[in-house]
Design a protein around this motif. Structure first.
Motif, PDB file in Angstrom:
ATOM      1  N   UNK B 269      -9.848  28.040   4.758  1.00 16.94           N
ATOM      2  CA  UNK B 269     -10.231  27.143   3.739  1.00 16.94           C
ATOM      3  C   UNK B 269     -10.280  25.681   3.618  1.00 16.94           C
ATOM      4  N   UNK B 270     -10.615  25.088   2.687  1.00 10.97           N
ATOM      5  CA  UNK B 270     -11.080  23.400   2.624  1.00 10.97           C
ATOM      6  C   UNK B 270     -10.089  22.867   1.894  1.00 10.97           C
ATOM      7  N   UNK B 271      -9.325  21.768   2.048  1.00  5.92           N
ATOM      8  CA  UNK B 271      -8.569  20.997   1.144  1.00  5.92           C
ATOM      9  C   UNK B 271      -9.134  19.545   1.285  1.00  5.92           C
ATOM     10  N   UNK B 272      -9.083  18.627   0.067  1.00  2.00           N
ATOM     11  CA  UNK B 272      -9.499  17.233   0.252  1.00  2.00           C
ATOM     12  C   UNK B 272      -8.536  16.383   0.643  1.00  2.00           C
ATOM     13  N   UNK B 273      -8.710  15.230   0.371  1.00  2.00           N
ATOM     14  CA  UNK B 273      -7.885  13.966   0.954  1.00  2.00           C
ATOM     15  C   UNK B 273      -6.505  13.842   0.116  1.00  2.00           C
ATOM     16  N   UNK B 274      -6.341  14.685  -0.882  1.00  2.00           N
ATOM     17  CA  UNK B 274      -5.131  14.741  -1.735  1.00  2.00           C
ATOM     18  C   UNK B 274      -4.391  15.778  -1.386  1.00  2.00           C
ATOM     19  N   UNK B 275      -4.948  16.802  -0.392  1.00  2.00           N
ATOM     20  CA  UNK B 275      -4.403  18.067  -0.028  1.00  2.00           C
ATOM     21  C   UNK B 275      -4.483  19.159  -1.313  1.00  2.00           C
ATOM     22  N   UNK B 276      -5.620  19.004  -2.129  1.00  2.00           N
ATOM     23  CA  UNK B 276      -5.891  19.757  -3.139  1.00  2.00           C
ATOM     24  C   UNK B 276      -6.829  20.598  -2.614  1.00  2.00           C
ATOM     25  N   UNK B 277      -6.859  22.062  -3.155  1.00  2.00           N
ATOM     26  CA  UNK B 277      -7.813  22.901  -2.760  1.00  2.00           C
ATOM     27  C   UNK B 277      -9.364  22.297  -3.253  1.00  2.00           C
ATOM     28  N   UNK B 278     -10.382  22.615  -2.440  1.00  2.00           N
ATOM     29  CA  UNK B 278     -11.609  22.115  -2.604  1.00  2.00           C
ATOM     30  C   UNK B 278     -12.131  23.087  -3.745  1.00  2.00           C
ATOM     31  N   UNK B 279     -13.061  22.297  -4.454  1.00  2.00           N
ATOM     32  CA  UNK B 279     -13.571  23.160  -5.732  1.00  2.00           C
ATOM     33  C   UNK B 279     -14.491  24.328  -5.305  1.00  2.00           C
ATOM     34  N   UNK B 280     -15.002  24.249  -4.109  1.00  2.00           N
ATOM     35  CA  UNK B 280     -16.067  25.187  -3.609  1.00  2.00           C
ATOM     36  C   UNK B 280     -15.172  26.293  -2.694  1.00  2.00           C
ATOM     37  N   UNK B 281     -13.891  26.120  -2.312  1.00  2.00           N
ATOM     38  CA  UNK B 281     -13.355  26.873  -1.540  1.00  2.00           C
ATOM     39  C   UNK B 281     -12.888  28.166  -1.730  1.00  2.00           C
ATOM     40  N   UNK B 282     -13.217  29.132  -1.088  1.00  2.00           N
ATOM     41  CA  UNK B 282     -13.102  30.618  -1.575  1.00  2.00           C
ATOM     42  C   UNK B 282     -11.719  31.109  -1.395  1.00  2.00           C
ATOM     43  N   UNK B 283     -11.311  31.891  -2.410  1.00  2.00           N
ATOM     44  CA  UNK B 283     -10.180  32.464  -2.274  1.00  2.00           C
ATOM     45  C   UNK B 283      -9.952  33.676  -1.531  1.00  2.00           C
ATOM     46  N   UNK B 284      -8.637  34.340  -1.230  1.00  2.00           N
ATOM     47  CA  UNK B 284      -8.443  35.650  -0.407  1.00  2.00           C
ATOM     48  C   UNK B 284      -9.092  36.680  -1.315  1.00  2.00           C
ATOM     49  N   UNK B 285      -9.900  37.566  -0.540  1.00  2.00           N
ATOM     50  CA  UNK B 285     -10.172  38.805  -1.384  1.00  2.00           C
ATOM     51  C   UNK B 285      -9.264  40.027  -1.209  1.00  2.00           C
ATOM     52  N   UNK B 286      -9.338  40.911  -1.880  1.00  2.00           N
ATOM     53  CA  UNK B 286      -8.533  41.962  -2.030  1.00  2.00           C
ATOM     54  C   UNK B 286      -8.771  42.996  -0.579  1.00  2.00           C
ATOM     55  N   UNK B 287     -10.006  42.789   0.184  1.00  2.00           N
ATOM     56  CA  UNK B 287     -10.144  43.486   1.254  1.00  2.00           C
ATOM     57  C   UNK B 287      -9.291  43.287   2.432  1.00  2.00           C
ATOM     58  N   UNK B 288      -8.891  44.306   3.081  1.00  2.00           N
ATOM     59  CA  UNK B 288      -7.881  44.347   4.228  1.00  2.00           C
ATOM     60  C   UNK B 288      -8.712  43.255   5.320  1.00  2.00           C
TER      61      UNK B 288
END
Lengths: 85, 370
Positions: B269-288
């Motif tokens: 995943x991508x974080x920004x320079x404040x170490x916050x999650x990027x607006x576009x960065x995808x979250x974990x899915x329910x798939x194994x």
């Protein structure tokens, strides 16, 4: 190559005979595009009309040594001038 | 003397509770920090003592392994003002702790890193004097990069600490670069070219394969399950971008797409320079396998770009994956770990991002080995 391509994954126990298996699939009517020896996968497609695809797919999927047959997908990234890529 | 973690991985209580501490003592190792329930000890030792213990255990068919003790870091909150590019280094290199690699002289030397993307501008001045092998898997197109994305990703994974101009931006400047063009100049490609690229990387013994590409499909693709597993078995780790399909500010967290959602492919995943999650960065899915495994810098990332422009700052999980791939190359050189063990080392070494959800950032921020 606009027509559908398939990724054929060779079962673990048949990986050492991938070349032979590719020949069998070719004889069954598959057009072979690439044989990926390190991965144990074969890429190919149907040389005939679209109407013949589903019966060819079944023939390939039921060949001994084939673990799975998956339709090849397309991947895309953003254009060079987009901020998020 | 160094500190090691010794593991007796056995279900036999008798071995864990009695025999293991005796074995440690016989080899002059303290059982003071031995945990019988776990079968794990932390000891101060010379590597030779552990080799001797390992031989004794093998002779008695007792399962035992040892690894250097790692240091874990918790970042409970981002640094007050966040990171920023300086004249010397991009914010991303600072955030992953590149200083430790610079002090230790760890450059990824002797490690082969494959970047499967839109190709590479091999004439780029920052890649002069580098070992660079380029191949194309796109019909009718050579290995060059008319798009820019591939050159940018290679820059992040394997570019220089000191660039011809602007800040240093590459994680592993000593790694051998294997550029596989699997996406055409228009930025698109298919499983055919991508799997052919992975196969080529394995044939060439690349220990790390970076793939900043994906399709926004939640289903796990069987072809990549097999490919990821076979790569790990051959001692190669595939690291992929988690995907840019979120729009968090609009309430959409997205999902990890293919091929990053394959269980044997690491999703970044991508974080920004404040170490916050990027607006576009995808979250974990329910798939194994659809979990985010790791996070890395991926917003306003400065790296190489083809042509007169030379460098460009862009954002995406595509920029995060090569940061993790570069760190993987450093770990490979540092401790010789490969495949599954390299995966474990990357996540073990990560800095926890306690202010963020593990569904978004996995084990945390990828960090250079200390």
């Amino acid at each position: 190559m606009a027509e559908q391509q398939w990724v054929i994954t060779v079962a673990e126990e048949h990986r050492d005979r991938i070349g032979e298996l590719a020949q069998e699939l070719e004889a069954a009517g598959l057009r072979i595009d690439r044989v990926l020896n390190s991965l144990g996968q074969i890429i190919g497609g149907s040389p005939g009309p679209a109407s013949a695809e589903s019966s060819l797919h079944s023939r390939i999927a039921s060949t001994a040594g084939v673990a799975s047959v998956d339709a090849a997908q397309t991947f895309r990234i953003g254009p060079p001038d987009s901020g998020v890529q | 003397m160094a500190r090691f973690v010794v593991t007796f991985d056995s279900a036999e209580a008798q071995l864990r509770q009695q025999e293991a501490p005796e074995l440690l003592s016989e080899h002059g190792l303290s059982a003071e920090h031995y945990f019988p329930r776990l079968g794990i000890a932390v000891v101060e030792a010379e590597a030779g003592q552990l080799e001797a213990l390992s031989i004794s255990c093998r002779e008695r068919s007792r399962p035992m392994s040892f690894t250097p003790e790692l240091t874990y870091y918790a970042i409970s909150e981002p640094p007050g003002e966040g990171y920023a590019d300086t004249e010397e280094l991009t914010w991303g290199l600072q955030a992953i702790g590149i200083e430790a690699a610079q002090q230790a002289g760890l450059t990824g030397a002797g490690v082969r890193v494959a970047v499967l993307d839109t190709g590479v501008e091999s004439e780029h001045p920052d890649f002069e004097s580098r070992t660079l092998v380029a191949e194309s898997f796109i019909e009718g197109q050579g290995p060059g990069d008319a798009h820019g994305h591939g050159t940018h990703c290679i820059g992040t994974a394997c570019g220089p600490w000191q660039a011809q101009s602007g800040p240093g931006y590459g994680v592993a400047p000593g790694a051998e670069i294997y550029s596989g063009k699997v996406l055409g100049d228009d930025g698109s490609g298919s499983d055919t070219s991508i799997l052919a690229g992975i196969d080529w990387a394995l044939e060439n013994g690349c220990q790390v394969i970076s793939m900043s590409l994906g399709a926004d499909v939640p289903q796990v693709q069987p072809a990549y399950v097999a490919a990821g597993r076979r790569a790990l078995e051959s001692g190669s780790l595939i690291i992929a971008a988690a995907g840019n399909n979120a729009a968090r500010s609009a309430g959409n967290n997205g999902f990890v797409g293919a091929p990053a959602n394959s269980p044997h492919i690491m999703a970044v995943a991508a974080v920004d320079s404040d170490l916050q999650i990027a607006d576009f960065s995808a979250r974990s899915s329910a798939e194994e396998g659809g979990e985010v495994n790791l996070a890395a810098p991926g917003v306003q990332v400065h790296s190489a770009w083809p042509g007169a422009e030379g460098h460009r700052s862009i954002s995406g999980t595509s920029m995060a994956a090569p940061h993790a791939a570069g760190i993987a190359a450093l770990l490979c050189e540092h401790s010789g770990v490969r495949g599954e063990q390299l995966w474990a080392a990357l996540t073990d070494q990560a800095a926890a991002l306690e202010h963020l959800d593990p569904e978004d950032v996995g084990a945390g921020l990828a960090r250079v080995p200390e």
